[in-house]
Design a protein around this motif. Structure first.
Motif, PDB file in Angstrom:
ATOM      1  N   LEU A   4      -5.367   9.528   4.918  1.00 19.88           N
ATOM      2  CA  LEU A   4      -4.717   8.222   4.924  1.00 19.88           C
ATOM      3  C   LEU A   4      -3.357   8.390   4.247  1.00 19.88           C
ATOM      4  N   VAL A   5      -2.309   8.019   4.935  1.00 19.97           N
ATOM      5  CA  VAL A   5      -0.959   8.180   4.413  1.00 19.97           C
ATOM      6  C   VAL A   5      -0.279   6.825   4.339  1.00 19.97           C
ATOM      7  N   GLU A   6       0.090   6.431   3.111  1.00 22.46           N
ATOM      8  CA  GLU A   6       0.761   5.147   2.890  1.00 22.46           C
ATOM      9  C   GLU A   6       2.280   5.330   2.900  1.00 22.46           C
ATOM     10  N   SER A   7       2.965   4.260   3.229  1.00 19.29           N
ATOM     11  CA  SER A   7       4.420   4.233   3.159  1.00 19.29           C
ATOM     12  C   SER A   7       4.873   2.799   2.939  1.00 19.29           C
ATOM     13  N   GLY A   8       6.129   2.650   2.507  1.00 21.91           N
ATOM     14  CA  GLY A   8       6.714   1.319   2.390  1.00 21.91           C
ATOM     15  C   GLY A   8       6.875   0.800   0.984  1.00 21.91           C
ATOM     16  N   GLY A   9       6.412   1.524  -0.011  1.00 20.58           N
ATOM     17  CA  GLY A   9       6.591   1.062  -1.380  1.00 20.58           C
ATOM     18  C   GLY A   9       8.033   1.198  -1.831  1.00 20.58           C
ATOM     19  N   GLY A  10       8.300   0.669  -3.013  1.00 19.27           N
ATOM     20  CA  GLY A  10       9.653   0.773  -3.543  1.00 19.27           C
ATOM     21  C   GLY A  10       9.926  -0.268  -4.595  1.00 19.27           C
ATOM     22  N   LEU A  11      11.216  -0.442  -4.888  1.00 21.68           N
ATOM     23  CA  LEU A  11      11.686  -1.401  -5.886  1.00 21.68           C
ATOM     24  C   LEU A  11      12.219  -2.641  -5.180  1.00 21.68           C
ATOM     25  N   VAL A  12      11.794  -3.804  -5.628  1.00 20.70           N
ATOM     26  CA  VAL A  12      12.244  -5.053  -5.024  1.00 20.70           C
ATOM     27  C   VAL A  12      12.411  -6.097  -6.127  1.00 20.70           C
ATOM     28  N   GLN A  13      13.320  -7.023  -5.928  1.00 23.58           N
ATOM     29  CA  GLN A  13      13.538  -8.083  -6.913  1.00 23.58           C
ATOM     30  C   GLN A  13      12.473  -9.160  -6.786  1.00 23.58           C
ATOM     31  N   PRO A  14      12.218  -9.871  -7.868  1.00 19.06           N
ATOM     32  CA  PRO A  14      11.271 -10.992  -7.777  1.00 19.06           C
ATOM     33  C   PRO A  14      11.668 -11.961  -6.674  1.00 19.06           C
ATOM     34  N   GLY A  15      10.664 -12.399  -5.911  1.00 20.87           N
ATOM     35  CA  GLY A  15      10.914 -13.272  -4.773  1.00 20.87           C
ATOM     36  C   GLY A  15      11.156 -12.531  -3.473  1.00 20.87           C
ATOM     37  N   GLY A  16      11.291 -11.233  -3.560  1.00 27.79           N
ATOM     38  CA  GLY A  16      11.558 -10.428  -2.376  1.00 27.79           C
ATOM     39  C   GLY A  16      10.289 -10.065  -1.610  1.00 27.79           C
ATOM     40  N   SER A  17      10.475  -9.233  -0.578  1.00 31.77           N
ATOM     41  CA  SER A  17       9.376  -8.842   0.307  1.00 31.77           C
ATOM     42  C   SER A  17       9.341  -7.335   0.506  1.00 31.77           C
ATOM     43  N   LEU A  18       8.145  -6.847   0.760  1.00 33.94           N
ATOM     44  CA  LEU A  18       7.928  -5.454   1.153  1.00 33.94           C
ATOM     45  C   LEU A  18       6.783  -5.423   2.140  1.00 33.94           C
ATOM     46  N   LYS A  19       6.798  -4.409   3.013  1.00 28.33           N
ATOM     47  CA  LYS A  19       5.675  -4.216   3.930  1.00 28.33           C
ATOM     48  C   LYS A  19       5.156  -2.797   3.765  1.00 28.33           C
ATOM     49  N   LEU A  20       3.878  -2.699   3.416  1.00 30.94           N
ATOM     50  CA  LEU A  20       3.225  -1.407   3.291  1.00 30.94           C
ATOM     51  C   LEU A  20       2.500  -1.061   4.589  1.00 30.94           C
ATOM     52  N   SER A  21       2.474   0.239   4.886  1.00 32.37           N
ATOM     53  CA  SER A  21       1.736   0.737   6.040  1.00 32.37           C
ATOM     54  C   SER A  21       0.826   1.863   5.599  1.00 32.37           C
ATOM     55  N   CYS A  22      -0.300   2.002   6.293  1.00 30.68           N
ATOM     56  CA  CYS A  22      -1.224   3.095   6.013  1.00 30.68           C
ATOM     57  C   CYS A  22      -1.823   3.558   7.330  1.00 30.68           C
ATOM     58  N   ALA A  23      -1.563   4.816   7.656  1.00 29.80           N
ATOM     59  CA  ALA A  23      -2.060   5.386   8.905  1.00 29.80           C
ATOM     60  C   ALA A  23      -3.157   6.396   8.620  1.00 29.80           C
ATOM     61  N   ALA A  24      -4.267   6.240   9.302  1.00 28.37           N
ATOM     62  CA  ALA A  24      -5.384   7.178   9.181  1.00 28.37           C
ATOM     63  C   ALA A  24      -5.328   8.172  10.329  1.00 28.37           C
ATOM     64  N   SER A  25      -5.587   9.429  10.012  1.00 37.07           N
ATOM     65  CA  SER A  25      -5.562  10.462  11.046  1.00 37.07           C
ATOM     66  C   SER A  25      -6.647  11.499  10.758  1.00 37.07           C
ATOM     67  N   GLY A  26      -6.928  12.293  11.786  1.00 34.77           N
ATOM     68  CA  GLY A  26      -7.940  13.337  11.627  1.00 34.77           C
ATOM     69  C   GLY A  26      -9.099  13.143  12.579  1.00 34.77           C
ATOM     70  N   SER A  27     -10.240  13.652  12.162  1.00 38.76           N
ATOM     71  CA  SER A  27     -11.438  13.615  12.995  1.00 38.76           C
ATOM     72  C   SER A  27     -12.143  12.260  12.856  1.00 38.76           C
ATOM     73  N   ILE A  28     -11.557  11.240  13.496  1.00 39.81           N
ATOM     74  CA  ILE A  28     -12.026   9.864  13.348  1.00 39.81           C
ATOM     75  C   ILE A  28     -12.687   9.378  14.619  1.00 39.81           C
ATOM     76  N   ARG A  29     -13.944   8.972  14.476  1.00 45.78           N
ATOM     77  CA  ARG A  29     -14.646   8.371  15.609  1.00 45.78           C
ATOM     78  C   ARG A  29     -14.407   6.863  15.629  1.00 45.78           C
ATOM     79  N   SER A  30     -14.523   6.245  14.477  1.00 42.57           N
ATOM     80  CA  SER A  30     -14.250   4.816  14.387  1.00 42.57           C
ATOM     81  C   SER A  30     -13.978   4.451  12.921  1.00 42.57           C
ATOM     82  N   ILE A  31     -13.328   3.301  12.751  1.00 44.76           N
ATOM     83  CA  ILE A  31     -13.033   2.794  11.413  1.00 44.76           C
ATOM     84  C   ILE A  31     -13.582   1.382  11.301  1.00 44.76           C
ATOM     85  N   ASN A  32     -14.305   1.112  10.238  1.00 48.66           N
ATOM     86  CA  ASN A  32     -14.824  -0.216  10.013  1.00 48.66           C
ATOM     87  C   ASN A  32     -13.778  -0.991   9.208  1.00 48.66           C
ATOM     88  N   ALA A  33     -14.088  -1.365   7.994  1.00 49.10           N
ATOM     89  CA  ALA A  33     -13.130  -2.134   7.200  1.00 49.10           C
ATOM     90  C   ALA A  33     -11.995  -1.250   6.702  1.00 49.10           C
TER      91      ALA A  33
END
Length: 121
Positions: A4-33
């Motif tokens: 699982l590889v996350e991206s999108g973090g960083g420094l932001v001012q109060p009231g601002g926005s960020l979007k995080l992403s997380c991509a799963a890869s490998g020998s995956i048959r299915s993902i539940n939650a």
């Protein structure tokens, strides 16, 4: 192997926005939650939000109305849109997924390496 590889973090001012992403890869048959957790020094890791494979969502009270979790099942990716950020949202954010591998009949939890989110002026 599952990663699982996350991206999108960083420094932001109060009231601002960020979007995080997380991509799963490998020998995956299915993902539940899939979900996002966060942790600050000296505190336990806490649930921020999670989402089932069918799209049902659950949020911590502290982020309701400000954060939105979503996922793209075709891409094995989960997102966290964070709006109206506050200083108390500062933490390391971890992605989690319940993954069933091709070699297993059970789902097991996997974690990303974490991404730092800092809310500061």
């Amino acid at each position: 192997q599952v990663q699982l590889v996350e991206s999108g973090g960083g420094l932001v001012q109060p009231g601002g926005s960020l979007k995080l992403s997380c991509a799963a890869s490998g020998s995956i048959r299915s993902i539940n939650a899939m979900g996002w957790y966060r942790q600050t020094p000296g505190k336990q890791r806490e649930l921020v939000a999670d989402i089932t494979s069918g799209g049902s969502t659950n949020y911590a009270d502290s982020v309701k109305g400000r954060f939105t979790i979503s996922r793209d099942n075709a891409k094995n990716t989960v997102y966290l849109q964070m709006n109206s950020l506050k200083s108390e949202d500062t933490a390391v954010y971890f992605c989690n997924a319940a993954v069933r591998r091709y070699t297993s009949s059970n789902y097991y939890p996997y974690w990303g390496q974490g991404t730092q989110v800092t809310v500061s002026s």
